[in-house]
Design a protein around this motif. Structure first.
Motif, PDB file in Angstrom:
ATOM      1  N   SER A  42     -30.631-121.517 -43.202  1.00  0.00           N
ATOM      2  CA  SER A  42     -31.154-120.979 -44.457  1.00  0.00           C
ATOM      3  C   SER A  42     -30.734-119.531 -44.699  1.00  0.00           C
ATOM      4  CB  SER A  42     -32.679-121.045 -44.452  1.00  0.00           C
ATOM      5  OG  SER A  42     -33.134-122.359 -44.212  1.00  0.00           O
ATOM      6  N   ILE A  43     -30.608-119.194 -45.991  1.00  0.00           N
ATOM      7  CA  ILE A  43     -30.364-117.798 -46.357  1.00  0.00           C
ATOM      8  C   ILE A  43     -31.680-117.064 -46.575  1.00  0.00           C
ATOM      9  CG2 ILE A  43     -28.112-118.331 -47.342  1.00  0.00           C
ATOM     10  CD1 ILE A  43     -29.353-118.157 -50.106  1.00  0.00           C
ATOM     11  N   MET A  44     -32.769-117.810 -46.778  1.00  0.00           N
ATOM     12  CA  MET A  44     -34.103-117.214 -46.830  1.00  0.00           C
ATOM     13  C   MET A  44     -35.119-118.250 -46.394  1.00  0.00           C
ATOM     14  SD  MET A  44     -35.086-117.052 -50.904  1.00  0.00           S
ATOM     15  CE  MET A  44     -33.554-116.307 -51.396  1.00  0.00           C
ATOM     16  N   GLU A  45     -36.141-117.803 -45.694  1.00  0.00           N
ATOM     17  CA  GLU A  45     -37.219-118.670 -45.226  1.00  0.00           C
ATOM     18  C   GLU A  45     -38.500-117.856 -45.144  1.00  0.00           C
ATOM     19  OE1 GLU A  45     -37.791-121.721 -44.730  1.00  0.00           O
ATOM     20  OE2 GLU A  45     -35.837-122.690 -44.529  1.00  0.00           O
ATOM     21  N   GLY A  46     -39.603-118.503 -45.475  1.00  0.00           N
ATOM     22  CA  GLY A  46     -40.897-117.872 -45.290  1.00  0.00           C
ATOM     23  C   GLY A  46     -41.513-118.179 -43.944  1.00  0.00           C
ATOM     24  N   GLY A  47     -40.883-119.061 -43.173  1.00  0.00           N
ATOM     25  CA  GLY A  47     -41.401-119.518 -41.888  1.00  0.00           C
ATOM     26  C   GLY A  47     -41.321-121.024 -41.843  1.00  0.00           C
ATOM     27  N   ALA A  48     -40.137-121.549 -41.568  1.00  0.00           N
ATOM     28  CA  ALA A  48     -39.869-122.986 -41.724  1.00  0.00           C
ATOM     29  C   ALA A  48     -40.635-123.822 -40.711  1.00  0.00           C
ATOM     30  CB  ALA A  48     -38.373-123.246 -41.590  1.00  0.00           C
ATOM     31  N   ASN A  49     -41.324-124.857 -41.212  1.00  0.00           N
ATOM     32  CA  ASN A  49     -42.084-125.732 -40.330  1.00  0.00           C
ATOM     33  C   ASN A  49     -41.174-126.520 -39.392  1.00  0.00           C
ATOM     34  OD1 ASN A  49     -44.498-128.410 -40.671  1.00  0.00           O
ATOM     35  ND2 ASN A  49     -44.557-126.663 -39.327  1.00  0.00           N
ATOM     36  N   VAL A  50     -39.923-126.746 -39.805  1.00  0.00           N
ATOM     37  CA  VAL A  50     -39.002-127.491 -38.949  1.00  0.00           C
ATOM     38  C   VAL A  50     -38.702-126.726 -37.655  1.00  0.00           C
ATOM     39  CG1 VAL A  50     -36.835-126.615 -39.940  1.00  0.00           C
ATOM     40  CG2 VAL A  50     -36.928-128.941 -39.018  1.00  0.00           C
ATOM     41  N   VAL A  51     -38.806-125.408 -37.676  1.00  0.00           N
ATOM     42  CA  VAL A  51     -38.654-124.626 -36.446  1.00  0.00           C
ATOM     43  C   VAL A  51     -39.827-124.911 -35.513  1.00  0.00           C
ATOM     44  CG1 VAL A  51     -38.554-122.289 -35.479  1.00  0.00           C
ATOM     45  CG2 VAL A  51     -37.264-122.837 -37.565  1.00  0.00           C
ATOM     46  N   SER A  52     -41.029-124.958 -36.081  1.00  0.00           N
ATOM     47  CA  SER A  52     -42.205-125.321 -35.281  1.00  0.00           C
ATOM     48  C   SER A  52     -42.011-126.695 -34.649  1.00  0.00           C
ATOM     49  CB  SER A  52     -43.463-125.342 -36.154  1.00  0.00           C
ATOM     50  OG  SER A  52     -43.600-124.168 -36.912  1.00  0.00           O
ATOM     51  N   GLU A  53     -41.517-127.644 -35.437  1.00  0.00           N
ATOM     52  CA  GLU A  53     -41.320-129.003 -34.945  1.00  0.00           C
ATOM     53  C   GLU A  53     -40.309-129.043 -33.813  1.00  0.00           C
ATOM     54  OE1 GLU A  53     -40.194-130.974 -38.522  1.00  0.00           O
ATOM     55  OE2 GLU A  53     -42.238-131.081 -39.313  1.00  0.00           O
ATOM     56  N   ALA A  54     -39.215-128.294 -33.952  1.00  0.00           N
ATOM     57  CA  ALA A  54     -38.205-128.266 -32.892  1.00  0.00           C
ATOM     58  C   ALA A  54     -38.764-127.657 -31.615  1.00  0.00           C
ATOM     59  CB  ALA A  54     -36.978-127.505 -33.369  1.00  0.00           C
ATOM     60  N   CYS A  55     -39.504-126.571 -31.743  1.00  0.00           N
ATOM     61  CA  CYS A  55     -40.075-125.934 -30.548  1.00  0.00           C
ATOM     62  C   CYS A  55     -41.055-126.870 -29.849  1.00  0.00           C
ATOM     63  CB  CYS A  55     -40.765-124.625 -30.938  1.00  0.00           C
ATOM     64  SG  CYS A  55     -39.654-123.290 -31.432  1.00  0.00           S
ATOM     65  N   ARG A  56     -41.899-127.534 -30.597  1.00  0.00           N
ATOM     66  CA  ARG A  56     -42.870-128.456 -30.006  1.00  0.00           C
ATOM     67  C   ARG A  56     -42.180-129.660 -29.373  1.00  0.00           C
ATOM     68  NH1 ARG A  56     -48.140-128.624 -28.955  1.00  0.00           N
ATOM     69  NH2 ARG A  56     -48.856-130.082 -30.545  1.00  0.00           N
TER      70      ARG A  56
END
Length: 330
Positions: free
Chosen positions: A225-239
């Motif tokens: 992404s060129i901008m993100e407010g805090g992508a939930n997909v990052v949370s999903e990948a970490c979990r």
């Protein structure tokens, strides 16, 4: 409390903000609150109002504040609010932020990117993810990279596909992209990429179980992404314990941290190709990324998200009852 959550995303939408609203409805319901999710505000009474998007929900925010000047209001700052609408529509966006008794930011750096006098109203909330309900093993005959999310400009959704074209002939990379094109232009772009790039596969919009299977069945997830407010997909990948390769933007650094090793410059497919090639051919590097996301995973549990929500509710109520909402110093 009787709580209203407004989101521009309609019921049944797979947009991230609809998922956020419905997840918060469940979490706050578990805590004993009565919560409704709406897409249009019609003057309903409530004890507390939560608006996703400062700019897109600006009319509802203004109407609620006019109808109920003394009630607590939480405004959730999305990536487009913080990194686009503050610049393009500063008057409307700031008016929504000023109307709030509390603000929610979805990554650790949001406070650096909003007006100083509003930082005292900010609660940082990291979106949670459940553990995958369906797991797959990464393929042995390919180095699979997944890209998950709606295809649109802000996501720079085909950057990984373009990077795959630049990787050495001996690379076994396969980029699998899941998501709905934002418009006809994106539909044409992804169709062209499928036709021209034999290292790229587009699987369309997936349900929750199939998305989890794609994520856990990949060696790496790319968020470009060129901008993100805090992508939930990052949370999903970490979990899920899946290494992330991320564009170097505040929204990703605010979730993954400054010491994370998997960043590449925004829009730079050559640098992304180098990073993916390194992940493919250096098991030790891939292992380090895996260790880093696994250490971050406890930040993204539903319990932590619920705690942050309750903190925001408490701050909104406290500021409202004390009259500090009207204090220009925040």
């Amino acid at each position: 409390m009787n709580i209203l959550i407004i989101t521009p995303a309609l019921r049944g939408s797979r947009a991230g903000n609809r998922a956020t609203a419905e997840r918060w409805q469940r979490l706050l319901g578990t805590a004993g609150h009565d919560v409704r999710v709406i897409t249009e505000y019609r003057g309903e009474a409530c004890d507390l109002f939560i608006a996703l998007h400062a700019w897109r929900s600006r009319e509802a925010i203004a109407a609620f504040r006019a109808d109920w000047p003394d009630l607590p209001l939480i405004v959730v700052l999305t990536g487009t609010d913080v990194y686009q609408h503050q610049r393009l529509y500063p008057e409307d966006t700031l008016a929504s932020m000023e109307a709030a008794t509390a603000l929610i930011g979805l990554h650790d750096r949001v406070g650096q990117d909003i007006p100083v006098h509003l930082r005292g109203r900010l609660v940082t909330l990291r979106q949670s993810a459940a553990l995958p309900i369906r797991r797959s093993e990464p393929p042995s005959d390919a180095f699979q990279v997944c890209v998950i999310g709606h295809l649109r400009e802000e996501k720079d959704s085909l950057r990984a596909a373009k990077a795959a074209r630049k990787m050495p002939p001996e690379s076994r990379i396969r980029v699998v992209c899941a998501g709905k094109p934002h418009n006809e232009q994106w539909q044409a772009a992804v169709a062209a990429e499928v036709a021209e790039n034999d290292r790229f596969q587009w699987v369309g919009e997936l349900g929750e179980a199939d998305t989890a299977a794609l994520l856990t069945g990949s060696h790496v997830m790319v968020i470009s992404s060129i901008m993100e407010g805090g992508a939930n997909v990052v949370s999903e990948a970490c979990r899920a314990g899946v290494p992330v390769v991320a564009s170097d933007i505040p929204g990703n650094r605010g979730l993954l941290g400054d010491d994370y090793e998997g960043y590449f410059p925004v829009g730079d497919e050559a640098a992304l190709a180098d990073l993916l090639w390194r992940a493919e051919r250096e098991p030790s590097f891939l292992d380090r990324l895996n260790e880093q996301v696994s250490r971050l995973a406890p930040r993204f549990t539903p319990e932590m998200e619920q705690k942050s929500l309750e903190q925001a509710l408490a701050l909104a109520g406290e500021r409202c009852s004390s009259g500090r909402r009207v204090n220009p110093e925040g």
